[in-house]
Design a protein around this motif. Structure first.
Motif, mmCIF file in Angstrom:
data_model
loop_
_atom_site.group_PDB
_atom_site.id
_atom_site.type_symbol
_atom_site.label_atom_id
_atom_site.label_comp_id
_atom_site.label_asym_id
_atom_site.label_seq_id
_atom_site.Cartn_x
_atom_site.Cartn_y
_atom_site.Cartn_z
ATOM 1 N N GLU A 1 -36.754 3.367 46.464
ATOM 2 C CA GLU A 1 -37.163 4.662 46.419
ATOM 3 C C GLU A 1 -38.619 4.913 46.733
ATOM 4 O O GLU A 1 -39.556 4.135 46.385
ATOM 5 C CB GLU A 1 -37.017 5.411 45.068
ATOM 6 C CG GLU A 1 -37.168 6.763 45.219
ATOM 7 C CD GLU A 1 -37.423 7.478 43.645
ATOM 8 O OE1 GLU A 1 -36.912 6.581 42.732
ATOM 9 O OE2 GLU A 1 -37.616 8.708 43.792
ATOM 10 N N VAL A 2 -39.098 5.459 48.027
ATOM 11 C CA VAL A 2 -39.891 5.707 48.445
ATOM 12 C C VAL A 2 -40.835 6.708 47.439
ATOM 13 O O VAL A 2 -40.231 7.812 47.136
ATOM 14 C CB VAL A 2 -40.245 6.425 49.662
ATOM 15 C CG1 VAL A 2 -41.614 6.656 50.218
ATOM 16 C CG2 VAL A 2 -39.753 5.232 50.768
ATOM 17 N N ARG A 3 -42.173 6.341 47.085
ATOM 18 C CA ARG A 3 -43.118 7.271 46.279
ATOM 19 C C ARG A 3 -44.606 7.106 46.498
ATOM 20 O O ARG A 3 -44.871 6.274 46.995
ATOM 21 C CB ARG A 3 -42.773 6.891 44.630
ATOM 22 C CG ARG A 3 -41.556 6.959 44.208
ATOM 23 C CD ARG A 3 -41.535 6.865 42.572
ATOM 24 N NE ARG A 3 -42.299 7.891 41.876
ATOM 25 C CZ ARG A 3 -42.857 7.753 40.735
ATOM 26 N NH1 ARG A 3 -43.008 6.578 40.063
ATOM 27 N NH2 ARG A 3 -43.405 8.700 40.235
ATOM 28 N N SER A 28 -42.690 -0.951 52.805
ATOM 29 C CA SER A 28 -43.894 -1.862 53.349
ATOM 30 C C SER A 28 -44.986 -1.071 53.954
ATOM 31 O O SER A 28 -44.948 -0.508 54.673
ATOM 32 C CB SER A 28 -43.199 -2.785 54.422
ATOM 33 O OG SER A 28 -44.172 -3.546 55.147
ATOM 34 N N PHE A 29 -45.863 -1.385 53.151
ATOM 35 C CA PHE A 29 -47.341 -0.532 53.371
ATOM 36 C C PHE A 29 -47.973 -0.727 54.452
ATOM 37 O O PHE A 29 -48.445 0.310 55.320
ATOM 38 C CB PHE A 29 -48.444 -1.121 52.272
ATOM 39 C CG PHE A 29 -49.507 -0.234 52.219
ATOM 40 C CD1 PHE A 29 -50.697 -0.670 52.431
ATOM 41 C CD2 PHE A 29 -49.327 1.108 51.495
ATOM 42 C CE1 PHE A 29 -51.805 -0.166 52.139
ATOM 43 C CE2 PHE A 29 -50.627 1.924 51.246
ATOM 44 C CZ PHE A 29 -51.884 1.463 51.791
ATOM 45 N N GLU A 30 -47.878 -1.934 55.200
ATOM 46 C CA GLU A 30 -48.510 -2.352 56.481
ATOM 47 C C GLU A 30 -47.611 -1.727 57.663
ATOM 48 O O GLU A 30 -48.059 -1.610 58.762
ATOM 49 C CB GLU A 30 -48.353 -3.750 56.658
ATOM 50 C CG GLU A 30 -49.325 -4.788 55.553
ATOM 51 C CD GLU A 30 -48.606 -4.870 54.246
ATOM 52 O OE1 GLU A 30 -49.302 -5.247 53.315
ATOM 53 O OE2 GLU A 30 -47.334 -4.318 54.056
ATOM 54 N N ASP A 31 -46.303 -1.277 57.318
ATOM 55 C CA ASP A 31 -45.559 -0.505 58.663
ATOM 56 C C ASP A 31 -45.891 0.858 58.885
ATOM 57 O O ASP A 31 -45.354 1.333 59.570
ATOM 58 C CB ASP A 31 -44.182 -0.808 58.374
ATOM 59 C CG ASP A 31 -43.700 -2.425 58.355
ATOM 60 O OD1 ASP A 31 -42.875 -2.831 57.831
ATOM 61 O OD2 ASP A 31 -44.559 -3.020 58.705
ATOM 62 N N TYR A 32 -46.706 1.373 57.953
ATOM 63 C CA TYR A 32 -46.629 2.958 58.133
ATOM 64 C C TYR A 32 -48.198 3.476 58.150
ATOM 65 O O TYR A 32 -49.115 2.616 57.510
ATOM 66 C CB TYR A 32 -46.052 3.544 56.948
ATOM 67 C CG TYR A 32 -44.620 3.507 56.808
ATOM 68 C CD1 TYR A 32 -43.887 2.450 56.279
ATOM 69 C CD2 TYR A 32 -43.806 4.242 57.771
ATOM 70 C CE1 TYR A 32 -42.714 2.346 56.629
ATOM 71 C CE2 TYR A 32 -42.341 4.386 57.679
ATOM 72 C CZ TYR A 32 -41.693 3.133 57.103
ATOM 73 O OH TYR A 32 -40.352 3.092 57.450
ATOM 74 N N TYR A 74 -54.732 -3.149 50.016
ATOM 75 C CA TYR A 74 -53.530 -3.494 50.415
ATOM 76 C C TYR A 74 -52.770 -4.049 49.310
ATOM 77 O O TYR A 74 -51.447 -4.240 49.062
ATOM 78 C CB TYR A 74 -53.631 -4.477 51.861
ATOM 79 C CG TYR A 74 -53.811 -3.864 53.026
ATOM 80 C CD1 TYR A 74 -54.931 -3.564 53.389
ATOM 81 C CD2 TYR A 74 -52.831 -3.459 53.778
ATOM 82 C CE1 TYR A 74 -55.261 -3.025 54.650
ATOM 83 C CE2 TYR A 74 -52.756 -2.679 55.044
ATOM 84 C CZ TYR A 74 -54.104 -2.377 55.394
ATOM 85 O OH TYR A 74 -54.410 -1.874 56.586
ATOM 86 N N ALA A 75 -53.702 -4.761 48.275
ATOM 87 C CA ALA A 75 -53.242 -5.396 47.274
ATOM 88 C C ALA A 75 -52.418 -4.501 46.195
ATOM 89 O O ALA A 75 -51.588 -4.693 45.605
ATOM 90 C CB ALA A 75 -54.286 -6.226 46.541
ATOM 91 N N LYS A 76 -53.018 -3.397 46.187
ATOM 92 C CA LYS A 76 -52.584 -2.527 45.043
ATOM 93 C C LYS A 76 -51.720 -1.304 45.958
ATOM 94 O O LYS A 76 -51.136 -0.150 45.252
ATOM 95 C CB LYS A 76 -53.692 -1.762 44.407
ATOM 96 C CG LYS A 76 -54.495 -2.457 43.544
ATOM 97 C CD LYS A 76 -55.681 -1.861 42.910
ATOM 98 C CE LYS A 76 -56.082 -2.786 42.243
ATOM 99 N NZ LYS A 76 -57.327 -2.111 41.159
ATOM 100 N N LYS A 77 -51.601 -1.464 47.116
ATOM 101 C CA LYS A 77 -50.744 -0.456 48.127
ATOM 102 C C LYS A 77 -51.199 0.907 47.804
ATOM 103 O O LYS A 77 -50.307 1.843 47.443
ATOM 104 C CB LYS A 77 -49.455 -0.544 47.796
ATOM 105 C CG LYS A 77 -48.844 -1.858 48.264
ATOM 106 C CD LYS A 77 -47.245 -2.143 47.958
ATOM 107 C CE LYS A 77 -46.450 -1.121 48.901
ATOM 108 N NZ LYS A 77 -45.075 -1.360 48.754
ATOM 109 N N ARG A 98 -46.676 10.057 54.155
ATOM 110 C CA ARG A 98 -46.308 8.947 55.071
ATOM 111 C C ARG A 98 -45.942 9.377 56.625
ATOM 112 O O ARG A 98 -45.259 10.238 56.601
ATOM 113 C CB ARG A 98 -45.310 8.012 54.354
ATOM 114 C CG ARG A 98 -45.217 6.864 55.031
ATOM 115 C CD ARG A 98 -43.945 5.976 54.387
ATOM 116 N NE ARG A 98 -42.475 6.483 54.980
ATOM 117 C CZ ARG A 98 -41.582 5.459 54.949
ATOM 118 N NH1 ARG A 98 -41.492 4.616 54.065
ATOM 119 N NH2 ARG A 98 -40.289 6.219 55.366
ATOM 120 N N GLY A 99 -46.341 8.528 57.413
ATOM 121 C CA GLY A 99 -45.971 8.851 58.762
ATOM 122 C C GLY A 99 -45.914 7.426 59.540
ATOM 123 O O GLY A 99 -46.198 6.601 58.753
ATOM 124 N N SER A 100 -45.512 7.645 60.790
ATOM 125 C CA SER A 100 -45.224 6.477 61.497
ATOM 126 C C SER A 100 -46.354 6.034 62.358
ATOM 127 O O SER A 100 -46.626 4.726 62.635
ATOM 128 C CB SER A 100 -44.215 6.592 62.595
ATOM 129 O OG SER A 100 -44.513 7.734 63.643
#
Length: 126
Positions: A1-3, A28-32, A74-77, A98-100
């Motif tokens: 689930e995205v939060r 995946s934090f790095e993809d958005y 990035y460690a804690k997103k 969140r977006g692309s």
């Protein structure tokens, strides 16, 4: 689930600082791209700042350039928004989304966001 969960809002006086945080989970934090938006009573929601998870590219609204800084842990997103030299006109509910891409989220508009947090109130007194 995205939060997406915002924190760090509050009541401050003009000229003071606040740091907002947006804790992300479920993707995946790095993809958005993560963006900060704000909405004051009677006004449209506006983009404040965005940051790309893939390369750290950032964008700022003209009204906050030089005062606000967006960053990613990035460690804690988690995405932070450091807000300095706050003004009464910064008063609003602040949301993260969140977006692309930075372009689509911060420049094209908030309609490009696919997930939103619930928001955190920032009030700046004069």
């Amino acid at each position: 689930e995205v939060r997406l969960v915002e924190s760090g809002g509050g009541l401050v006086q003009a000229g003071e600082s606040l740091r907002l945080s947006c804790a992300a989970s479920g993707f995946s934090f790095e993809d958005y791209t993560i963006g900060w938006f704000r909405q004051a009573p009677g006004k449209e929601r506006e983009a404040v700042s965005c940051i790309s998870g893939s390369d750290g590219y950032t964008h700022y609204a003209d009204s906050v350039k030089g005062r606000f800084t967006i960053s990613s842990d990035y460690a804690k997103k988690t995405v932070h928004l450091q807000m300095n030299s706050l003004k009464p006109e910064d008063t609003a509910v602040y949301f993260c989304a969140r977006g692309s891409s930075v372009w689509r989220l911060c420049v094209v508009g908030f309609a490009q966001a696919d997930y939103w947090g619930r928001g955190t109130q920032v009030t700046v007194s004069s």
